[in-house]
Design a protein around this motif. Structure first.
Motif, PDB file in Angstrom:
ATOM      1  N   MET A 180       0.628  -1.124  -0.434  1.00 11.88           N
ATOM      2  CA  MET A 180      -0.086   0.016   0.287  1.00 11.88           C
ATOM      3  C   MET A 180       0.982   1.297   0.234  1.00 11.88           C
ATOM      4  N   ASP A 184      -2.284   5.945   1.633  1.00 17.92           N
ATOM      5  CA  ASP A 184      -3.328   5.059   2.337  1.00 17.92           C
ATOM      6  C   ASP A 184      -3.371   4.741   3.365  1.00 17.92           C
ATOM      7  N   GLU A 188      -5.521   4.805   6.625  1.00 19.06           N
ATOM      8  CA  GLU A 188      -6.658   3.490   7.138  1.00 19.06           C
ATOM      9  C   GLU A 188      -6.413   3.784   8.154  1.00 19.06           C
TER      10      GLU A 188
END
Lengths: 317, 319
Positions: A180, A184, A188
């Motif tokens: 990732m 991102d 999250e």
């Protein structure tokens, strides 16, 4: 993984039926979905397939929030494990369906932790097999690292990385293992921290946090990998009594959200209220299992009664 | 403690099979006033001001005794003239090419160059050796054996012999490139080979000090062994080994003086050697010694500082 192997289908017709019905929706989210379609067509051989590489990336994302669909998440078959002459697991069979919460209870040394470590492939088993969404993950052909990315493990002693800030503890694996982007992963992680009331701790080092906060971060760290199964190893045993509640609340929330969990615990009250099934282990074998009301309130086996009696007299029930 | 003191007013001594409470002898009034007070000397040592006074006094006494012994020694005058001659010390420090001797001060710059380059190379080579020794892959078995042999060999052979063997041995082989380097390069190479063996053991101790639970936790997150090593184990290991590492670097700083045996590298020790053999006065060595102290003492204090900081941090973390 879409559907259980042939043997299981016979043993659990109800589960197999539901899985077949929900087959298409699950195929998008299950590990190695590309390979599994072919395996389903080919028949029974798919149990030996490794979780495909597709499962490690985007396909893994968001599975924990997938629509409820019953199926066998985990099947432990005749697992044996010895450390030298010390035989810790003496043939354990256990099945966990998706969205179930299974609580393992038993005295220290009964094999609960070892069983969880064997499922997470942290320990090599001596005999038997572990089947994870239809894949025999204990076969030598399986890349155990890809399997671990689909399971979240939380330890008794938190094991946060002390040299990394809370946020980086959480994003390390999504970035380094799943590829990732940092942005991102951080987005999250912050969302997860906020959800469990820890957003203000993101920039702190773990040793600035209380035990309860550290353990919640450890749970979030596991959740950030979008696991299909959570393994919790006595996650409240190292906590001061007043901090146990906040960690159990997190687990209750996960259970309510449909997370499949295998939990080793000494918290009988928690097991009674949250577990789908309670499994009592003693001396490396499963002595008794069933709904909490049955195992905890009307135990059939003498050994279960003795254990619960000791727990009761210790004031832990 | 004489007789049988009662456990409480009127209570008979416990007699349940002889396993009773231990007898608490001596009522409080048996202890006279000041039964727990410190001696006068003890009180003085405890107080802050007393401690400063005492430590200063004892330091002065010890130093004074050493100075007196030095000054009263039969050869004191000769030693002072040979080792502590201010004029010679200054001349050796400055150097004078016309008289045929080099500056010890400039020589020290060469020592600094040697250990600066050496430290960087040692950090890299030692880490590689440590990682090879820690590896478990069967493919790397021959490399592991080589690493073990390397560490055993270079830890066991005196550094001066390593310098001689490399400084005079490699050129004698008449190999391309390998045999045509400067004495400076051979000196640094010898230091790097010898010290990397030690430092790789320091690294290994650091790697082993990271709890297995940290590795289990990295593995359970699905990190590859290499990623876990790089992002979880190594950063924690490096933190714990910085003080012992600096300790090794302190001794590397002064061991650069041993490269003097190659003759062609004019570092501080070699410059002092040339001075003493030209002028027949050893004050140049004293200058070199003082200059080395100027290098090593700050690093030693810095190491102490890091250890103290680490300790405070650990104590703070323990609460």
């Amino acid at each position: 993984m879409i559907r259980p192997a042939a043997g299981t289908a016979a043993a659990r017709p109800a589960a197999a039926r539901t899985a077949a019905a929900a087959g298409t929706s699950q195929a998008e989210t299950a590990p190695g979905s590309a390979g599994s379609g072919a395996a389903a067509a080919a028949g029974t051989s798919q149990a030996e397939t490794a979780p495909g590489s597709a499962g490690s990336g985007a396909a893994a994302a968001g599975t924990s929030q997938a629509a409820p669909a019953a199926g066998t998440a985990l099947r432990i078959e005749g697992v044996r494990k010895a450390f030298g002459a010390n035989c810790v697991l003496k043939g354990v069979d256990l099945a966990v369906d998706t969205h179930q919460v299974i609580c393992l209870i038993g005295a220290s040394g009964s094999g609960k932790s070892t069983l969880l470590r064997c499922v997470d492939l942290l320990e090599a088993i001596d005999a038997g097999r572990v089947v994870f969404f239809g894949h025999d993950v204990t076969s030598p052909a399986v890349d155990e690292i890809l399997v671990r990315r689909q399971m979240g493990m939380v330890f008794q002693s938190f094991n946060l990385f002390p040299h990394l800030r809370v946020l980086r503890n959480i994003t390390l694996a999504p970035v380094k293992a799943l590829g990732m982007t940092a942005a991102d992963a951080e987005g999250e992680a912050m969302a997860l921290l906020a959800r469990f009331g820890l957003a203000d701790k993101a920039r702190d080092y773990p040793d600035r946090l209380s035990g309860g906060q550290q353990q919640r971060v450890a749970i979030i760290r596991a959740l950030a990998m979008h696991p299909k199964l959570m393994l919790l190893d006595e996650v409240t045993s190292a906590l001061d009594p007043e901090l146990v509640g906040e960690v159990l609340d997190v687990i209750r929330e996960l259970a309510a959200g449909g997370m499949t969990m295998l939990i080793a615990t000494h918290e009988m009250g928690f097991a009674r209220e949250t577990a789908t099934r309670v499994v009592f282990l003693e001396d490396g074998v499963i002595v008794e299992e069933g709904p909490p009301s049955q195992v905890l309130d009307a135990p059939q086996d003498e050994r279960t009664r003795r254990f619960l009696g000791r727990v009761l007299s210790a004031g832990r029930m | 403690m004489t007789g049988t003191p009662p456990l409480g007013p009127g209570d008979p001594p416990v007699a349940d099979g002889g396993v009773g409470l231990p007898e608490v002898g001596g009522a409080v009034d048996e202890l006279g006033a000041g039964a727990f007070s410190r001696s006068r000397r003890g009180r003085l040592l405890r107080s802050q001001r007393g401690a400063v006074v005492t430590s200063t006094a004892s330091t002065l006494v010890v130093l004074g005794a050493i100075v007196v012994a030095f000054l009263l020694a039969p050869g004191s005058r000769a030693v002072r003239a040979t080792y502590f001659n201010a004029h010679d010390m200054w001349r050796a420090f400055i150097g004078d090419p016309h008289e045929g001797f080099y500056s010890v001060g400039r020589g020290l710059v060469v020592n600094i160059e040697m250990f600066t380059i050496g430290e960087v190379l040692i950090l890299v080579l030692a880490l590689l050796v440590a990682l090879v020794r820690q590896s478990k892959s069967p493919v790397l078995f021959p490399l592991r054996m080589i690493a073990v042999a390397y560490v055993d060999f270079f830890r066991g052979v005196p550094l001066i012999l390593v310098i001689l063997a490399i400084g005079f041995g490699l050129p004698a082989l008449y190999l391309p490139v390998v045999s045509s380097q400067s004495a400076f390069v051979y000196g640094v190479l010898a230091l790097v080979l010898a010290y990397s063996a030690y430092v790789s053991e320091v690294y290994r101790a650091g790697l082993n000090s990271v709890p297995l639970s940290q590795i289990a936790s990295a593995r359970s997150l699905g990190l590859r062994p290499r990623t876990a090593m790089r992002h979880v184990v190594l950063p924690q290991a490096v933190r714990t080994i910085i003080p012992p590492l600096l300790n090794d670097f302190i001794s590397l700083q002064k061991d650069t003086a041993l490269v003097a045996v190659l003759g062609a590298v004019i570092e501080a020790n070699r410059a002092a050697e040339i001075y003493s053999s030209t002028v027949f006065n050893y004050s140049g060595y004293t200058v070199a010694a003082l200059l080395f102290l100027l290098l090593t003492i700050p690093l030693a204090r810095f190491t102490d500082h890091l250890i103290a900081r680490d300790r405070t941090r650990r104590l703070a973390g323990a609460t």
